[in-house]
Design an enzyme around this catalytic site. Structure first.
Site, mmCIF file in Angstrom:
data_model
loop_
_atom_site.group_PDB
_atom_site.id
_atom_site.type_symbol
_atom_site.label_atom_id
_atom_site.label_comp_id
_atom_site.label_asym_id
_atom_site.label_seq_id
_atom_site.Cartn_x
_atom_site.Cartn_y
_atom_site.Cartn_z
ATOM 1 N N CYS A 75 0.862 -1.182 0.000
ATOM 2 C CA CYS A 75 0.000 0.000 0.000
ATOM 3 C C CYS A 75 0.895 1.227 0.000
ATOM 4 O O CYS A 75 1.545 1.526 1.008
ATOM 5 C CB CYS A 75 -0.922 0.006 1.217
ATOM 6 S SG CYS A 75 -1.977 1.472 1.302
ATOM 7 N N GLY A 76 0.949 1.932 -1.104
ATOM 8 C CA GLY A 76 1.854 3.060 -1.236
ATOM 9 C C GLY A 76 1.492 4.238 -0.357
ATOM 10 O O GLY A 76 2.349 4.824 0.321
ATOM 11 N N HIS A 164 -1.993 -5.444 -10.072
ATOM 12 C CA HIS A 164 -2.748 -4.343 -10.668
ATOM 13 C C HIS A 164 -3.079 -4.667 -12.113
ATOM 14 O O HIS A 164 -2.316 -5.347 -12.810
ATOM 15 C CB HIS A 164 -1.929 -3.049 -10.645
ATOM 16 C CG HIS A 164 -1.646 -2.535 -9.287
ATOM 17 N ND1 HIS A 164 -2.451 -1.624 -8.654
ATOM 18 C CD2 HIS A 164 -0.644 -2.823 -8.412
ATOM 19 C CE1 HIS A 164 -1.954 -1.357 -7.454
ATOM 20 N NE2 HIS A 164 -0.866 -2.087 -7.280
ATOM 21 N N GLU A 214 -10.042 -0.600 -5.736
ATOM 22 C CA GLU A 214 -9.083 -1.410 -4.988
ATOM 23 C C GLU A 214 -9.661 -2.757 -4.569
ATOM 24 O O GLU A 214 -10.825 -2.864 -4.177
ATOM 25 C CB GLU A 214 -8.606 -0.659 -3.738
ATOM 26 C CG GLU A 214 -7.676 0.493 -4.051
ATOM 27 C CD GLU A 214 -6.835 0.881 -2.857
ATOM 28 O OE1 GLU A 214 -6.226 -0.023 -2.227
ATOM 29 O OE2 GLU A 214 -6.791 2.079 -2.543
ATOM 30 N N CYS A 223 -4.709 5.770 -4.494
ATOM 31 C CA CYS A 223 -4.043 4.473 -4.361
ATOM 32 C C CYS A 223 -2.604 4.659 -4.822
ATOM 33 O O CYS A 223 -2.349 4.856 -6.019
ATOM 34 C CB CYS A 223 -4.748 3.403 -5.193
ATOM 35 S SG CYS A 223 -3.939 1.780 -5.136
ATOM 36 N N GLY A 224 -1.663 4.637 -3.867
ATOM 37 C CA GLY A 224 -0.268 4.902 -4.203
ATOM 38 C C GLY A 224 0.344 3.849 -5.095
ATOM 39 O O GLY A 224 0.998 4.162 -6.104
ATOM 40 N N GLY A 226 -1.282 1.848 -6.952
ATOM 41 C CA GLY A 226 -2.003 1.931 -8.223
ATOM 42 C C GLY A 226 -1.479 3.041 -9.104
ATOM 43 O O GLY A 226 -1.423 2.907 -10.336
#
Length: 282
Positions: A75-76, A164, A214, A223-224, A226
């Site tokens: 998770c960014g 992704h 997500e 969404c980092g 993403g």
């Protein structure tokens, strides 16, 4: 037992962050789901758990749980909040913080202006590493997925430590588009571990609009990982440069990727909302 936590967000992607270094924490899927409920719990997109390191080359172990209770790899936006949290809690005074996730090692750098730069690692494009099951041979970076009713879509499978699928779209991604394709693709058999589905409109070589549906959450404001996957897909398609700004519903995020074999870098804010306590049995 009362558990101390902080509520944070990165561009509106919100988190419940728990110190598992100074507190003895055992989480269950049911507990995470209950706390994640926005009406009866704390409410969040993901829960982040800080734990002691398991190897000498990192400062912490970083665990991530989606609101549906499933543990995920990456998770960014959460990584940026993680860095700000451990410094605020006095768990480290370092500005460069290496951490271990189930998706791989990350390096987090807290900048002088308070923003956090994350080395998100080298993207994985081999289909078995995403993972992605192709129904037919595809071109590099382009795979066709069959949907109900005979429809097909073309997307780019990318792993940023988590899976992704990125679709390039000509118009601003609409609510209708996300509601239609997001759930279908997130759970499509082509993605055996499910996937985060990004919809990227390229504005020019250095900017674009992105919305992400997500895995296990639904659409989030940002969404980092993403965003990183979207830049990788855009560069594979030859439509964006090495340094870009993507406009997400929660705000803007800066990204850079030098190309094959190099890591993706992401820079953005991490915001505290409040500190609280909750009964672990709740």
């Amino acid at each position: 037992m009362r558990i101390r936590f902080s509520k944070m967000h990165g561009l509106g992607n919100d988190f419940m962050v728990i110190d598992g270094v100074t507190q003895d924490i055992t989480l269950t899927r049911e507990q995470v789901r209950a706390w994640g409920d926005r009406h009866f719990g704390v409410g969040f997109d993901q829960l982040l758990l800080v734990q002691p390191p398991e190897s000498p080359d990192v400062a912490f172990r970083y665990r991530i749980y989606n609101a549906d209770g499933d543990e995920v790899e990456q998770c960014g936006n959460g990584a940026r909040c993680f860095a700000a949290f451990v410094r605020r809690q006095g768990l480290t005074a370092n500005s460069v913080i290496p951490v271990q996730t189930s998706g791989g090692r990350l390096e987090l750098t807290v900048l002088a202006d308070g923003q956090v730069r994350v080395n998100m690692g080298v993207p994985r494009l081999a289909l078995d590493e995403v993972p992605f099951r192709a129904s037919a041979p595809g071109q590099a970076g382009r795979q066709t997925v069959a949907l109900a009713g005979g429809r097909t879509v073309t997307l780019t499978p990318v792993s940023m430590g988590n899976p992704h699928g990125v679709l390039l779209v000509d118009e601003p991604p609409s609510d209708e588009l996300l509601a239609d394709l997001g759930p279908q693709l997130e759970q499509h058999e082509a993605f055996p571990a499910r996937a985060n589905i990004g919809f990227l409109q390229v504005l020019d070589a250095s900017s674009g609009r992105l919305r992400v549906y997500e895995r296990g959450v639904g659409e989030t404001l940002a969404c980092g990982s993403g965003a990183c996957a979207a830049l990788v897909a855009a560069r594979l398609h030859g439509v964006m440069g090495a340094t870009v700004t993507l406009h997400l519903n929660g705000g803007d995020i800066g990204l850079s990727w030098a190309g094959a074999g190099e890591p993706v870098y992401m820079t953005g804010p991490a915001t505290f909302v409040y500190d609280g306590e909750i009964n672990q049995e709740a």
